[in-house]
Design a protein around this motif. Structure first.
Motif, mmCIF file in Angstrom:
data_model
loop_
_atom_site.group_PDB
_atom_site.id
_atom_site.type_symbol
_atom_site.label_atom_id
_atom_site.label_comp_id
_atom_site.label_asym_id
_atom_site.label_seq_id
_atom_site.Cartn_x
_atom_site.Cartn_y
_atom_site.Cartn_z
ATOM 1 N N UNK A 89 83.791 40.949 98.056
ATOM 2 C CA UNK A 89 84.351 41.962 97.168
ATOM 3 C C UNK A 89 83.949 43.374 97.626
ATOM 4 N N UNK A 90 82.673 43.550 97.871
ATOM 5 C CA UNK A 90 82.201 44.842 98.388
ATOM 6 C C UNK A 90 81.517 44.618 99.730
ATOM 7 N N UNK A 91 81.822 45.494 100.654
ATOM 8 C CA UNK A 91 81.232 45.351 101.983
ATOM 9 C C UNK A 91 80.805 46.736 102.479
ATOM 10 N N UNK A 92 79.536 46.856 102.862
ATOM 11 C CA UNK A 92 79.052 48.073 103.521
ATOM 12 C C UNK A 92 78.951 47.771 104.995
ATOM 13 N N UNK A 93 79.539 48.626 105.829
ATOM 14 C CA UNK A 93 79.462 48.410 107.266
ATOM 15 C C UNK A 93 78.795 49.598 107.938
ATOM 16 N N UNK A 94 77.527 49.378 108.296
ATOM 17 C CA UNK A 94 76.795 50.380 109.048
ATOM 18 C C UNK A 94 76.892 51.781 108.428
ATOM 19 N N UNK A 95 76.599 51.844 107.137
ATOM 20 C CA UNK A 95 76.823 53.091 106.403
ATOM 21 C C UNK A 95 75.684 54.085 106.593
ATOM 22 N N UNK A 96 76.095 55.317 106.849
ATOM 23 C CA UNK A 96 75.141 56.429 106.951
ATOM 24 C C UNK A 96 75.514 57.459 105.900
ATOM 25 N N UNK A 97 74.510 57.908 105.134
ATOM 26 C CA UNK A 97 74.790 58.965 104.155
ATOM 27 C C UNK A 97 73.686 60.007 104.208
ATOM 28 N N UNK A 98 74.116 61.249 104.402
ATOM 29 C CA UNK A 98 73.143 62.345 104.456
ATOM 30 C C UNK A 98 73.457 63.363 103.380
ATOM 31 N N UNK A 99 72.429 63.939 102.789
ATOM 32 C CA UNK A 99 72.602 65.129 101.952
ATOM 33 C C UNK A 99 72.024 66.266 102.774
ATOM 34 N N UNK A 100 72.869 67.086 103.295
ATOM 35 C CA UNK A 100 72.423 68.131 104.217
ATOM 36 C C UNK A 100 71.553 67.508 105.305
ATOM 37 N N UNK A 101 70.226 67.770 105.285
ATOM 38 C CA UNK A 101 69.412 67.184 106.349
ATOM 39 C C UNK A 101 68.599 65.984 105.849
ATOM 40 N N UNK A 102 68.753 65.623 104.567
ATOM 41 C CA UNK A 102 68.063 64.431 104.062
ATOM 42 C C UNK A 102 68.929 63.204 104.330
ATOM 43 N N UNK A 103 68.372 62.217 105.022
ATOM 44 C CA UNK A 103 69.118 60.989 105.243
ATOM 45 C C UNK A 103 68.817 60.040 104.086
ATOM 46 N N UNK A 104 69.823 59.791 103.239
ATOM 47 C CA UNK A 104 69.604 58.968 102.062
ATOM 48 C C UNK A 104 69.817 57.487 102.373
ATOM 49 N N UNK A 105 70.769 57.195 103.260
ATOM 50 C CA UNK A 105 71.033 55.808 103.664
ATOM 51 C C UNK A 105 71.357 55.788 105.153
ATOM 52 N N UNK A 106 70.894 54.761 105.832
ATOM 53 C CA UNK A 106 71.336 54.623 107.220
ATOM 54 C C UNK A 106 71.392 53.160 107.639
ATOM 55 N N UNK A 107 72.379 52.843 108.460
ATOM 56 C CA UNK A 107 72.558 51.492 108.975
ATOM 57 C C UNK A 107 72.641 50.418 107.904
ATOM 58 N N UNK A 108 73.289 50.767 106.795
ATOM 59 C CA UNK A 108 73.339 49.801 105.697
ATOM 60 C C UNK A 108 74.505 48.822 105.887
ATOM 61 N N UNK A 164 68.876 54.058 96.195
ATOM 62 C CA UNK A 164 69.605 53.117 95.337
ATOM 63 C C UNK A 164 70.806 53.791 94.666
ATOM 64 N N UNK A 165 70.538 54.919 94.037
ATOM 65 C CA UNK A 165 71.637 55.616 93.345
ATOM 66 C C UNK A 165 72.722 56.026 94.323
ATOM 67 N N UNK A 166 72.294 56.468 95.488
ATOM 68 C CA UNK A 166 73.258 56.881 96.509
ATOM 69 C C UNK A 166 74.184 55.724 96.872
#
Ligand SMILES: Nc1ncnc2c1ncn2[C@@H]1O[C@H](COP(=O)(O)OP(=O)(O)OP(=O)(O)O)[C@@H](O)[C@H]1O
Ligand SMILES: [Mg+2]
Lengths: 304, 225
Positions: free
Chosen positions: B1-20, B40-42
């Motif tokens: 149903x939900x699939x994350x593929x190698x997800x990267x998320x940055x807030x400016x220079x803060x990396x909140x998620x990587x390689x998820x 988690x919230x991200x």
């Protein structure tokens, strides 16, 4: 779009309108002032323009022929005048017609009627009424009719020169347009700024609500709709107020001006200044103002 | 149903998620655990399209959320219910109105709203507080109103971000029971929390995040911090 949602959008907009009723009243007032100024300038422009046209129509050259001429000779001259490319129209009034019209005009004056009846010969002369396409051509055309070749036939060329009056009115008209456009622009800007700020405040007051709406799946128009509704209410309010203000102007003032400008046409204002036509323009203008400033505020302060 | 593929998320220079990389199946109950600031919230915000990945893809039923247009995003969100970490109840509306609000937004008719909201409030055990404002309710009650609102439009997926955040053990347990009950009724649930005891007790799939990376996956959680 579902009708339930549409009604909710309208309802929310109306509610927002009531919640900051003071600001809503201010926005409506400023818009009303703008509309009234626009309407008055519109009427002023119309009246001036109409006056110019009325006066323009009175300008003509009257050519009086000598009494007892052969009509063929008159026709020849008429055709010659008609052939002039500057001439728009030539109307021939025969001696008999002139006489009949004169009698008609004075039928209530027993003294004149009696003296007319005593006449054995028609004392009035046949005339040509000449109109040109352009006002500036009148002097030259009038001049050409005073040419020596006509002096045996034409007794008098009469040219009533109203061009100075027309000139002055045209200048007034130009002033109304320049001044009016500037004035309207300034007032539209003020009205737009006031609406913009009022809507901005509503957006600010509903920040939380909007954010939640967004997150639980509100569509864009469902979020924006109430703000547009609110500003459209200002526009509607302003149009209704202006309509009330213009009613006595249309009923009392305009007819008087109309008679003053052109005593023969007492009801001209009904064609020239259609009340509903003007109200339609005012409604369109106010809705446009409201929409532009609201969309501007939404773009700037409502992240969707 | 939900699939994350190698997800990267940055807030400016803060990396909140990587390689998820992550996969969630229909009907699952997943606990997402990790310390404060782990991401988690991200992760949940990426699912409802509130935030967008800087790299990789988030797929819902094989649709990449990044390709969902602005006009379609609301309809996607209507399939998802979210309990926000900061609750986000409207202070000037009662419990009933807060829940009804979400249904109004989704275009439900008044009769349906008036019929459904009491049922949902009953499900979370708050029917008797339907006319109370958030300021007149306890933390746990507010959390439950938030859950009721998230359920109002009958989502297929419920995201609960720290729904037991400020609650004592008894209240936490109640909320947890409620989430399990909702899951048993067929709704997929993702619960983000840092409360270890809670997660260990329910014996469901646990995903652990640390500094934006998934560091552990357990079929039957025994989570330690
Ligand atoms: N809007 C934002 N702008 C900048 N940085 C952010 C933003 N939101 C989160 N972050 C940062 O991203 C990282 C992950 O945040 P996130 O909220 O996902 O953590 P979390 O696991 O939910 O923490 P908590 O348990 O405290 O809720 C943190 O370092 C946080 O400071
Ligand atoms: Mg969080």
């Amino acid at each position: 779009m579902e009708s339930v949602s549409f009604l909710r959008v309208i309802k929310t907009g109306a509610l927002n309108f009531w919640r900051n009723s003071w600001l809503s009243a201010a926005a409506t007032m400023v818009m009303t002032i703008t509309l009234v100024i626009f309407g008055l300038l519109f009427l002023l422009f119309g009246i001036t323009n109409y006056s110019i046209n009325t006066i323009k129509n009175t300008v003509d050259i009257s050519v009086y022929f000598k009494v007892g001429l052969d009509e063929q000779q008159i026709f020849k001259i008429r055709d010659a005048v008609q052939a002039d490319p500057r001439v728009k129209e030539v109307v021939y009034i025969s001696q008999q017609q002139a006489f009949d019209e004169f009698k008609q005009r004075h039928q209530n004056d027993p003294l004149i009627v009696q003296s007319l009846n005593e006449l054995t010969e028609n004392p009035l002369s046949a005339t040509l009424n000449v109109k040109t396409y352009h006002l500036e051509d009148y002097p030259a055309v009038a001049q050409s009719l005073q040419d020596p070749q006509y002096k045996d036939f034409i007794s008098k060329v009469n040219f009533e020169d109203n061009r100075a009056v027309i000139d002055r009115l045209s200048r007034i008209l130009k002033f109304i347009v320049t001044f009016g456009v500037g004035l309207i622009a300034v007032f539209c800007l003020i009205a737009a700024l006031v609406v913009f700020n009022t809507i901005r405040l509503t957006i600010y007051n509903r920040k939380e609500e909007v954010e939640i709406m967004r997150l639980v799946g509100a569509t864009n128009w469902y979020i924006r709709g109430p703000f547009l509704t609110e500003s459209f209410l200002y526009a509607l309010g302003a149009t209704v107020l202006s309509a009330l203000l213009f009613t006595p102007i249309f009923n009392q003032v305009l007819p008087k001006i109309a008679v003053y400008v052109n005593p023969q046409l007492t009801l001209f204002h009904q064609n020239l200044f259609n009340y509903w036509y003007l109200m339609g323009i005012l409604l369109g203008l106010s809705l446009l103002l409201a929409a532009v400033s609201t969309l501007w505020a939404i773009r700037k302060y409502l992240k969707v | 149903m939900i699939k994350f593929q190698n997800v990267l998320k940055k807030y400016d220079d803060v990396t909140a998620l990587q390689g998820v990389n992550l996969q969630v199946r229909h009907g699952e109950f997943i606990s997402l655990v990790g310390m404060s600031g782990a991401g988690k919230s991200t992760l949940l915000k990426l699912i409802i399209g509130e935030e967008h990945p800087d790299d990789g893809q988030v797929l819902i039923d094989d649709i990449d959320i990044a390709t969902v247009s602005k006009t379609d995003l609301p309809y996607l969100r209507r399939k998802i219910g979210m309990v926000f970490q900061d609750i986000k109840l409207l202070p000037k509306r009662t419990a009933f109105e807060n829940v009804a609000f979400a249904m109004e937004v989704c275009g439900h008719k008044k009769e349906k709203i008036n019929g459904d909201v009491p049922k949902i409030l009953d499900l979370v055990g708050l029917l008797h507080k339907r006319n109370h404002f958030p300021s007149q309710m306890s933390g746990g009650e507010k959390q439950r109103v938030a859950i009721a609102r998230a359920l109002a439009h009958r989502p297929v997926l419920l995201l609960a971000d720290e729904p037991t955040g400020n609650l004592d053990e008894v209240n936490s347990d109640e909320v947890l029971e409620l989430l399990l009950k909702i899951n048993s009724l067929g709704t997929t649930v993702i619960l983000a929390t840092h409360a270890s005891s809670l997660v260990n007790r329910i014996k469901r799939r646990v995903i652990t995040i640390e500094s934006g990376k998934i560091v552990r996956e357990q079929a039957q959680g025994n989570y330690q911090l």
